[in-house]
Design a protein around this motif. Sequence first.
Motif, mmCIF file in Angstrom:
data_model
loop_
_atom_site.group_PDB
_atom_site.id
_atom_site.type_symbol
_atom_site.label_atom_id
_atom_site.label_comp_id
_atom_site.label_asym_id
_atom_site.label_seq_id
_atom_site.Cartn_x
_atom_site.Cartn_y
_atom_site.Cartn_z
ATOM 1 N N UNK A 155 0.833 -1.207 0.000
ATOM 2 C CA UNK A 155 0.000 0.000 0.000
ATOM 3 C C UNK A 155 0.869 1.260 0.000
ATOM 4 N N UNK A 156 1.863 1.309 0.897
ATOM 5 C CA UNK A 156 2.743 2.483 0.982
ATOM 6 C C UNK A 156 3.532 2.674 -0.309
ATOM 7 N N UNK A 157 4.080 1.594 -0.848
ATOM 8 C CA UNK A 157 4.871 1.678 -2.087
ATOM 9 C C UNK A 157 4.013 2.151 -3.253
ATOM 10 N N UNK A 158 2.784 1.646 -3.346
ATOM 11 C CA UNK A 158 1.879 2.034 -4.435
ATOM 12 C C UNK A 158 1.509 3.507 -4.327
ATOM 13 N N UNK A 159 1.264 3.981 -3.106
ATOM 14 C CA UNK A 159 0.884 5.386 -2.907
ATOM 15 C C UNK A 159 2.043 6.322 -3.239
ATOM 16 N N UNK A 160 3.254 5.968 -2.804
ATOM 17 C CA UNK A 160 4.431 6.787 -3.128
ATOM 18 C C UNK A 160 4.651 6.813 -4.640
ATOM 19 N N UNK A 161 4.610 5.642 -5.273
ATOM 20 C CA UNK A 161 4.797 5.570 -6.721
ATOM 21 C C UNK A 161 3.744 6.361 -7.475
ATOM 22 N N UNK A 162 2.497 6.261 -7.007
ATOM 23 C CA UNK A 162 1.396 6.983 -7.663
ATOM 24 C C UNK A 162 1.571 8.497 -7.520
ATOM 25 N N UNK A 163 1.974 8.940 -6.338
ATOM 26 C CA UNK A 163 2.168 10.383 -6.134
ATOM 27 C C UNK A 163 3.324 10.925 -6.968
ATOM 28 N N UNK A 169 2.065 11.096 -10.622
ATOM 29 C CA UNK A 169 1.000 12.057 -10.944
ATOM 30 C C UNK A 169 1.280 13.454 -10.382
ATOM 31 N N UNK A 170 1.408 13.564 -9.062
ATOM 32 C CA UNK A 170 1.601 14.878 -8.419
ATOM 33 C C UNK A 170 2.895 15.541 -8.883
ATOM 34 N N UNK A 171 3.963 14.743 -8.985
ATOM 35 C CA UNK A 171 5.255 15.284 -9.407
ATOM 36 C C UNK A 171 5.509 15.093 -10.900
ATOM 37 N N UNK A 172 4.520 14.545 -11.581
ATOM 38 C CA UNK A 172 4.554 14.413 -13.043
ATOM 39 C C UNK A 172 5.788 13.661 -13.556
ATOM 40 N N UNK A 173 6.166 12.592 -12.852
ATOM 41 C CA UNK A 173 7.330 11.802 -13.262
ATOM 42 C C UNK A 173 6.948 10.571 -14.090
ATOM 43 N N UNK A 174 5.658 10.379 -14.307
ATOM 44 C CA UNK A 174 5.198 9.294 -15.175
ATOM 45 C C UNK A 174 5.627 7.916 -14.708
ATOM 46 N N UNK A 175 5.948 7.067 -15.686
ATOM 47 C CA UNK A 175 6.306 5.680 -15.374
ATOM 48 C C UNK A 175 7.588 5.570 -14.543
ATOM 49 N N UNK A 176 8.524 6.489 -14.756
ATOM 50 C CA UNK A 176 9.770 6.461 -13.980
ATOM 51 C C UNK A 176 9.463 6.635 -12.501
#
Length: 326
Positions: A87-95, A98-105
């Motif tokens: 859950x934590x890893x998915x939320x960090x990766x998602x943010x 999206x929020x930081x606009x880093x896409x797939x990377x």
Amino acid sequence: SFFYLHRELHMTGIKNLSGAAKGYIVLTALVFLSWLIFKILTPDNFGSPSNLLSYFQASLIATVGAIGFYFVMDMGLFDFSIGANIILSAIVGCQLATTFDLGYAGLILGSIATGALVGLCNGYFYVKLRIPSMIVTAGLALIYESVANYMAGGAKMTLPTELCAFGQMPGNIILAVITFIIAYVVLNYTKFGTYTYAIGSNELVAKNMGINVDKFKVLAFILSGAFFGAMAVLTISYGSSMVAVTGMSSMSRNFIPTMGCFFGLAFMKYGIPLQAIILGEFIVNIIFFGFISLGAPTAIQDVITGLALLIIITFTTKVTKGEIVK
């Protein structure tokens, strides 16, 4: 006499099969048997080739985590923070995506790095506190849940459709295959893999051989955490969203990767632990989707699935007389 000779030749042939071949035969038989039972019970809406492909794709998510978790479990350790890590890893990766606009990377590197960091914390506190890994990781899971909830702000984190390539073919297959290859190479062709088996077989002997057991236990948790990070990528890509939970509710995500690991440990004697995890998770998903096709209540599904897997593991694991069971 002809039939007697034929039977003797047949038995000799079975005995001469390699351990791996025997393991594959047993696993293939279990896959077929699981499919056949539910195909007979509900022939119309279960087990078609397209259905089996979707079952296999769903099983890949937990398989990626289970393969990393095998390094920890083989050393005789356990991890109750699997769900919280995912859950934590998915939320960090998602943010980051999206929020930081880093896409797939941001999604991939953020999730895997977070998972590895969680693994480092698990390993570090386990080694320093000198208390059972179950207790350490259960306590830390509460912290990880709280951090995830704080980061998400109590809201559901949603991954945009254009970033969900790893939730379907071929993205999920590619990511899963990469993790399988990494795990296979590490386990079979590196010092770390050799020491993993050595520590799991006899920790005291490993220490006497000069192996830094604590160091490699921490590394096992880090590697396992990184694989849970990869599982988090597949999880949020498949469902397109992730909700932070508290109060140890994340532990419901621990079950399926752990069951796959049990298959790996049971079939380690055949020399195919990672392959057993892949097919074992497939079997778990066949049983799960079979109950869904029958329309069975969730509680009944869990009870029968648990019993079925206990029976499978019991019949595939032979304990030598006098052997200590941990």
